[in-house]
Scaffold this active site. Structure first.
Site: not given
Ligand code: SUG
Length: 446
Positions: A24-25, A27, A110, A137-138, A174, A250, A252, A363, A369
């Site tokens: 979904g991200n 980059a 986040n 991972h988050r 988030e 997100h 932002d 990333n 961010c």
């Protein structure tokens, strides 16, 4: 009493790498397996912090986390000494291992949601670390984030630290990436905008079809309750699900606010007119500037590529506002043209500064961010751990520290080098002294 916005940037950790972990991200996925340069990434981040401090803004730093996350790998059944745990995990479950190596805590937008004392029922500053449940991972960040926040804002007479929301996707949270605060100026009570991607308990409502909505309505509501906000200073807005499906993972990435300015893309939200009217009615500010960027001016694709909305809008000591943009905005013809015109228009934004944060951008992490906004009055500001405030001395110490400990090249197979874990622990141990954090890391407590 005067209040200020202080930005706390995440110091990039020594394992900064590109593992394509964030579906979904765009980059993150496009740069999967690229070779990273942690030293350059950390120096870019520090240069950003120093630039903002030199502009007369209040700037702080939040410490990175210990990675590889040996404790998580042990929890998942890998045994033996640390070197064996790393080797076995990389060989047997490479995706899990890479998830345990991410330096993703650098994106402190986040880290938590923060409500300033001007908005809360008990007139204290409230922090809720984000549970980040949507990405494994988050989701491993909140425990140490919580310790770092408590070591940075330790005065319990002024700062309230909540536990993260329940670790379940129904309460996926988030943090400040989906939270903006509008106010006449930072000394005044404001309206906090909570932007969510979906309803967790009502499947009949609109939601994205391709990529996940990381923030739920129910999570946003819970944060607003915990922080003691009244219905008069909170507005809940649904993100346009079509944009999540295009890579706006997100809010932002598509909207940013500062004081009385809301800068957003026309496609950012659902029920836009209704929500803008609600904000106006609740804010009761004399002047409120809605800067709505039309698709004909900047396409959603260019907004995502350039991170036009992942900029920071800051109020300079002169009272004018500046937009802090990644150099990708300068390099994108449509966005560059837009920003050149914007600063000549009748809005408070009068300057644009371009910063190079390319290691982070690869990333999917732009200038906004990398920072957690904390609005503080003068007394609260004085209660912040002074070693976490960026000034010439701390900038020099941290730059020397990065140059001493960080590698300038990290490929996937370097992450299971046992020497890397040793380097990380040596570096973080020294960092806790520089930032006067106490023993926040688990390896320091064992
Ligand atoms: O959660 N990227 C982060 C970027 C976070 C950006 N933050 C805000 N928009 N506020 C994320 O997707 C990529 C890691 C990797 O692929 O190696 C990553 O986690």
């Amino acid at each position: 009493m005067r209040s200020y916005e202080m930005n706390f940037d995440g110091l990039v950790g020594p394992t900064h790498n590109y593992s394509g972990l964030s579906v979904g991200n765009i980059a993150s996925r496009n740069n999967a397996s690229a070779i990273s340069n942690p030293k350059q990434a950390a120096l870019e981040g520090l240069a950003k912090m120093k630039t903002l401090a030199d502009m007369g803004l209040k700037q702080g730093v939040l410490a990175p986390q210990e990675r590889p996350n040996i404790y998580m790998l042990r929890q998942l059944g890998f045994t033996g000494d640390d070197a064996k745990v790393m080797r076995d995990a990389y060989q047997q479950a490479p995706s899990v291992f890479l998830s345990c190596c991410s330096a993703s805590s650098m994106w402190t937008a986040n880290a938590a949601t923060v409500s300033p004392s001007a908005d809360t029922a008990d007139n204290k500053v409230h922090f809720t670390p984000a549970n980040l449940t949507n990405k494994f991972h988050r989701a491993t960040e909140p425990e140490i984030t919580s310790r770092v926040l408590k070591a940075t804002f330790s005065d319990t007479s002024r700062f309230v630290h909540h536990a993260p929301l329940p670790f379940n996707e129904h309460f996926g949270d988030e943090g400040a990436a989906n939270h903006t605060r509008l106010c006449a100026n930072h000394s005044h009570s404001g309206v906090e905008l909570f932007v969510y991607g979906r309803y967790a308990f009502d499947e009949s409502k609109l939601s994205p079809k391709v990529f996940p909505a990381r923030q739920t309505y129910e999570a946003s509501q819970a944060i607003s309750r915990l922080h003691g906000l009244s219905p008069d200073n909170a507005v809940f807005i649904q993100q346009n699900p079509d944009l999540i499906d295009q890579g706006v993972f997100h809010n932002d990435v598509i909207a940013v606010g500062n004081e009385n300015v809301l800068f957003f893309h026309e496609q950012a939200f659902l029920d836009t007119d209704l929500k803008l009217a609600e904000i106006k009615q609740k804010l009761r500010a004399d002047s409120l500037h809605y800067i709505c960027v039309q698709t004909s001016e900047v396409s959603v694709e260019n907004a995502i590529k350039s991170y036009l909305f992942n900029t920071q809008i800051v109020t300079l000591p002169s009272g004018e506002m500046a937009i802090i943009a990644p150099t990708e905005c300068q390099e994108n013809e449509q966005v560059n043209r837009y920003l050149t015109t914007l600063i000549q228009q009748n809005t408070p934004i009068k300057h644009v500064h371009y910063l190079n944060v390319k290691q982070s951008m690869k990333n999917g992490g732009g200038p906004a961010c990398l920072r957690l906004r904390v609005a503080l009055n003068e007394d609260e500001l004085n209660a912040v751990n002074p070693s976490t405030v960026i000034n010439q001395l701390q900038y020099d110490r941290l730059t020397t520290w990065v140059n001493k400990h960080y590698r300038d090249k990290l490929a996937e197979n370097d992450l299971c080098d046992p020497l890397l874990l040793h380097e990380v622990r040596t570096a973080l141990d020294e960092l806790t002294t520089i930032l006067n954090l106490g023993s926040v890391y688990t390896f320091q407590q064992n």
